[in-house]
Each structure stands twice: as C-alpha cells, then as structure tokens.
Write an enzyme that holds these catalytic residues in place. Structure first.
Site, short mmCIF file in Angstrom:
data_model
loop_
_atom_site.label_atom_id
_atom_site.label_comp_id
_atom_site.label_asym_id
_atom_site.label_seq_id
_atom_site.Cartn_x
_atom_site.Cartn_y
_atom_site.Cartn_z
N ASP A 145 3.43 9.34 -0.86
CA ASP A 145 2.23 8.58 -0.50
C ASP A 145 2.05 7.47 -1.52
OD1 ASP A 145 -0.01 8.12 1.11
OD2 ASP A 145 -0.61 10.23 1.07
N HIS B 230 0.82 -1.22 0.00
CA HIS B 230 0.00 0.00 0.00
C HIS B 230 0.85 1.27 0.00
CE1 HIS B 230 -4.10 -1.72 0.79
NE2 HIS B 230 -3.34 -2.77 1.01
C1 GDG Z 1 -2.14 3.87 3.31
C2 GDG Z 1 -1.11 4.51 2.35
C3 GDG Z 1 -2.83 4.43 0.55
C4 GDG Z 1 -8.51 10.20 7.68
N1 GDG Z 1 -8.86 10.93 8.76
C5 GDG Z 1 -9.96 10.38 9.25
C6 GDG Z 1 -10.28 9.28 8.45
N2 GDG Z 1 -9.39 9.21 7.50
C7 GDG Z 1 -9.46 8.23 6.42
C8 GDG Z 1 -9.51 8.88 5.06
C9 GDG Z 1 -8.98 7.78 4.16
C10 GDG Z 1 -8.02 7.05 5.10
O1 GDG Z 1 -8.33 7.41 6.43
C11 GDG Z 1 -6.58 7.45 4.85
O2 GDG Z 1 -6.15 6.85 3.68
P1 GDG Z 1 -4.93 7.46 2.87
O3 GDG Z 1 -4.87 6.76 1.58
O4 GDG Z 1 -5.13 8.92 2.70
O5 GDG Z 1 -3.62 7.28 3.76
P2 GDG Z 1 -2.97 6.13 4.75
O6 GDG Z 1 -3.74 5.98 6.01
O7 GDG Z 1 -1.55 6.56 4.93
O8 GDG Z 1 -3.07 4.77 3.91
C12 GDG Z 1 -1.83 5.32 1.29
C13 GDG Z 1 -3.72 3.68 1.52
O9 GDG Z 1 -2.96 2.97 2.50
C14 GDG Z 1 -4.60 2.65 0.80
O10 GDG Z 1 -3.83 1.80 0.02
O11 GDG Z 1 -3.63 5.25 -0.27
O12 GDG Z 1 -0.89 5.86 0.36
O13 GDG Z 1 -0.20 5.35 3.08
O14 GDG Z 1 -9.99 6.89 3.78
O15 GDG Z 1 -10.81 9.28 4.79
N3 GDG Z 1 -11.34 8.49 8.64
C15 GDG Z 1 -12.14 8.81 9.71
N4 GDG Z 1 -11.89 9.88 10.54
C16 GDG Z 1 -10.82 10.67 10.35
O16 GDG Z 1 -10.63 11.66 11.09
N5 GDG Z 1 -13.21 8.06 9.92
#
Ligand code: GDG
Length: 461
Positions: free
Chosen positions: A364, A156
């Site tokens: 990312d 990821h």
């Molecule tokens: C890893 C990789 C890759 C965020 N704040 C809150 C919240 N979130 C949710 C977002 C989004 C998720 O968490 C974060 O996903 P990301 O993709 O932005 O980043 P990582 O956590 O670092 O994820 C990344 C991912 O895996 C999937 O393969 O895209 O590159 O690092 O869905 O909305 N959710 C809630 N409250 C929050 O305050 N409920």
C-alpha cells in the site's frame, strides 16, 4: 494571486455531502484546495460516444474542469493500462499484470489530449500539481506544448523496487515522464529511494549535493511526502450522531463480543484473503476466542469490470463462508463480510468501538484507514492498530503492532496479543500513534508539497 491547479484522474463530486463520502485521494486533494481555492481538473467520470469540450463548474472557491472520456479511451487508459498494467506492477503483482501496447498507446494519447485541454487555460504563474499513476506522462505532455510553469507530481501508490519496475515494457519512457516534473513526490523514503536507484542505474542520473536528481538536461526535486488524514475531521465524525447511532446498532448485535474491523476497497493489494486466513488461524490456535470475537470486514466494491477483481470477490466470499461454516455456531457468526460502502461517519463510529483495527495490505502506498482508525479511538479506552509492514503507514505511524500479512500464523498471534492487550499498553501505544499521525496530517502533506513546488526547502520561508 498565484493559482493552484490540481490534476487527478477522478474529480471528486461537488457537493460537501458527497466529498464527505469520497475515498483517500479525493479527501486529501479537496483539503488541499479548500483553503487556498483553485482549479481541479480531471475526468468527469462520464464515458460518452464523442467527448466534447471540457465543462466548467464552480463550488465555493474551487473551479472544476471536467473532461469526458470516450469508450475506447476509458477502456485503454483507465481499465487497461492504469488498472491492469501499472496498478498490479507497482503493487508487486506481476502475476496479475497485462501489458498491451494498444492500452499503453491509449494511455499516452489520453494524457496528451487532457494536457492540451489544460494548457489552453493555464496562466504563466499557475502552479500545477498532478496526482497519481493514471497521469504519469501529463507533465511531459504539458512541456511539449511549451508550458514552462512549475509542475509537480505525487504518486499515491508505491514505487516498486527497480527489478520489479523494469518488467514494465515502457519503464524507461514512464521514468523519463517522472523526470519532466519540477518536483516528483512519493509516499515514503523507501519508494523515493527505489525511484532514485532506478534513475541512477537505468537513466544514468545522479544526485546533486542538495539531494536533487539530475537526469540529462533535467534537474528535479524528489522526496517523500507521506499523505495523512484530517485528524480533527475524523474525530468530529467519530463523535457525530450518525457515528453513535451506527455504533450502537452494531454494538447491540455483537452482544459484548470484541470487534475486529477491516475496511478497504475490495482490492487484491489489501490482503483480504490473507487477513481472513489469519483470523481463522486465531480461532483454531486460540479456541478461547471462539464465540467472543467477531471480525467485521467491510469491502467497498471497486473496479468491478476488471476480471482480477471479480475473481477476488469470489475468493473472499468463499473464505468467509468456509470460516463461518466450519467454526461458527448457530448463535455466533465469526466473520461478517459485507461488500458495500458505508458513510465515512458510520465507519468512524465502527472504528471507535472496535478493539482491533486490522490493516494488513500486501502493499500500500500509505493506507489512510490506519490513520482514520487511530483518530476515531477514545484515548481513554483505545483499540489496537495491527498494521502491515508493507503499508507506507508503517514508516510513519509509531505504536502499531506490526505484522507481515503473508505470515498468517504470526499475524494470528499478533491478533491474539492485540485482543488481550492491557489497557495501559493500549493507551501508551495510542498516544504515540496519534501524535505521529498528527505530525503527518493532510495539511502537513499539502503544505510540504506546495512549498517544494514553490522551490522552497524545509525550514525556508
Ligand atoms: C490510494 C493508495 C493511499 C473505504 N471504504 C469506504 C470508504 N473508504 C475510504 C477510507 C479511506 C479511503 O476510502 C481509502 O484510502 P486508502 O488509503 O486506505 O486506500 P486507496 O483507496 O487504495 O488509496 C493508498 C491513498 O491513495 C491516498 O494517497 O493511502 O495507499 O492505494 O479514506 O475511509 N469511504 C466510504 N465508504 C466506504 O465504505 N465513504
């Protein structure tokens, strides 16, 4: 029927309500299992004195298999090697990486123990899909136990350039682990290329005419499988009562000011200090925006027991305070920085009223917030996505304003243009963004990976 077995470090909480509040990987994996049913195996999230046998729970068509970790396992495997060696290295933060042999050995030992637990219940026809950097050795450990099933792995986070990757003292062994799978998938074509380059240069591998990677006795499919979001689900969330209520409350406090929004886990890969500096530059270089724009930065607490994350929190708090103190006024706070989580529906409501989604990670794998921001917009009056070129999403989404987050001056200029962008251009960019996000949604990701795992190529039935 063939079963799908998913293995990930954390297994998402079981109730639908809680699944709705979980982060990126959990949402994607849950969507992958929800349709076909299957088994989800991983750490329960519990740290106990002496881990017992794995626990079984069932919810709908999904069976959960939960393993506890001991304190020393948790410290070495999770807090140590995963989060202080692999995470910083793969995100190009060698300055923050800690390489300790004891952590590495615990990491391997936990992978071996968990693989042993799973091997006991596997049926020969099961397809096994292992997720993320915590579990790189898992497939090879299964193979050592004689498991001959189809096993795939999806990373990821980014796979770094070879000259960064080779800094890891155990780079060779971990790369051999990655070659023990039948399919090893990355988020983007660049990450795939970097892994293949490494395998050719350091492991003597070569590419077969059909694109398979051949390393010694091993032959595997490698490729880019960009993860996406469930577009309809986010659209439904953005139209929900909970989203509307939250958006109205926030809107009322903004008093007609334009909203710029940032949402991330509080992680040094997300570029939050650089984002605040860009916003500060915007207010300094374009003083007309003072009093008429507000940045809401929501940073969900993350890995709070890791020292580098505590330091980041202090830095971000200091910067937000400085900007508000120097540039704010009694009736206007430029930056509203909150270190808490919101429900996914509330976030979708905030995205919908934000004129700009500022998604500026320094590195990312993909970044799902970018897609969620796009899906939550009103297509008639959409906001603008300002996106880092170093997010995997920049290779997938078309129509964003692309920035280099290290260049805070140019990011400030891009933000200025985004805030002033005419409605026609906003609509045109949003339409392209939405259609590119739809083409790479979470269902597409799951289907493409599982087809590859079944030994099929794109276009084959
Ligand atoms: C890893 C990789 C890759 C965020 N704040 C809150 C919240 N979130 C949710 C977002 C989004 C998720 O968490 C974060 O996903 P990301 O993709 O932005 O980043 P990582 O956590 O670092 O994820 C990344 C991912 O895996 C999937 O393969 O895209 O590159 O690092 O869905 O909305 N959710 C809630 N409250 C929050 O305050 N409920």
């Amino acid at each position: 029927m063939r079963r799908l077995v998913i293995v990930s470090n954390r297994v998402a909480p079981l109730t639908p309500r809680k699944v709705a509040s979980a982060g990126g990987l959990a949402v994607g994996v849950h969507a992958a299992l929800a349709e076909s049913g299957g088994i989800w195996f991983g750490w329960s999230g519990q740290v106990v004195a002496a881990p017992g046998p794995v626990r079984h729970q069932r919810a709908g068509s999904i069976s959960y298999l939960l393993a506890d970790l001991s304190e020393s396992e948790h410290a070495g495997y999770y807090g140590g090697f995963s989060n202080r060696a692999l995470w910083p290295t793969f995100h190009y933060r060698l300055d923050l990486a800690t390489f300790e042999r004891a952590h590495y050995e615990t990491y391997r030992a936990v992978n071996r123990r968990l693989a042993g637990e799973l091997a006991r219940i596997l049926r020969p026809t099961d397809h096994v899909w292992v997720h993320d950097y915590h579990l790189i050795p898992f497939g090879r450990e299964l193979r050592r136990l004689g498991v001959a099933n189809r096993i795939g792995f999806f990373l990821h986070i980014p796979f770094p350039a070879p000259e960064v990757y080779i800094v890891l003292p155990w780079h060779r062994s971990l790369a051999e682990d990655l070659c023990a799978y039948d399919v090893t998938g990355f988020q983007t074509a660049s990450h795939t290329r970097q892994f293949v380059d490494y395998a050719i240069e350091e492991l003597g591998g070569e590419l077969a005419p059909n694109g398979d990677l051949v390393v010694g006795e091993r032959r595997l499919t490698v490729g880019a499988f960009p993860i996406g979001i469930d577009v309809e689900d986010v659209q439904r969330m953005a139209a929900s009562d909970e989203a509307r209520r939250n958006a109205q409350v926030l809107s009322a406090t903004l008093q007609r000011r334009q909203l710029v929004i940032g949402v991330d886990r509080l992680d040094y890969s997300k570029g939050i200090p650089e984002r605040l500096l860009s916003f500060e530059t915007l207010l300094k270089e374009h003083p007309d925006w003072r009093g008429s724009v507000t940045l809401v930065q929501i940073s969900a607490p993350s890995r709070e027991d890791v020292p580098e994350y505590q330091q980041l929190r202090t830095t971000v708090e200091g910067l937000a305070g400085r900007i508000n103190g120097r540039l704010g006024a009694a009736e206007w706070t430029p930056v509203r920085y909150v270190n808490r989580t919101y429900s996914r529906r509330a976030l979708a409501g905030f995205y919908r009223i934000a004129a700009v989604g500022l998604v500026t990670p320094l590195r990312d794998g993909m970044n799902l917030v970018a897609g969620e921001y796009v899906a939550a917009q009103d297509p008639e009056r959409p906001g603008v996505l300002v996106l880092s070129r170093f997010a995997g999403a920049a290779e997938v989404l078309e129509g964003a304003v692309i920035v280099n987050p290290y260049d805070t001056d140019k990011t400030a200029t891009a933000l200025h243009h985004a805030l002033a962008m005419p409605i026609e251009e906003r609509r045109e960019r949003h339409a392209r963004l939405l259609s590119s996000q739809r083409a790479h949604d979470v269902h597409n990701w799951r289907d493409r990976f599982l087809r590859a795992l079944a030994g099929l190529r794109d276009g084959q039935d």
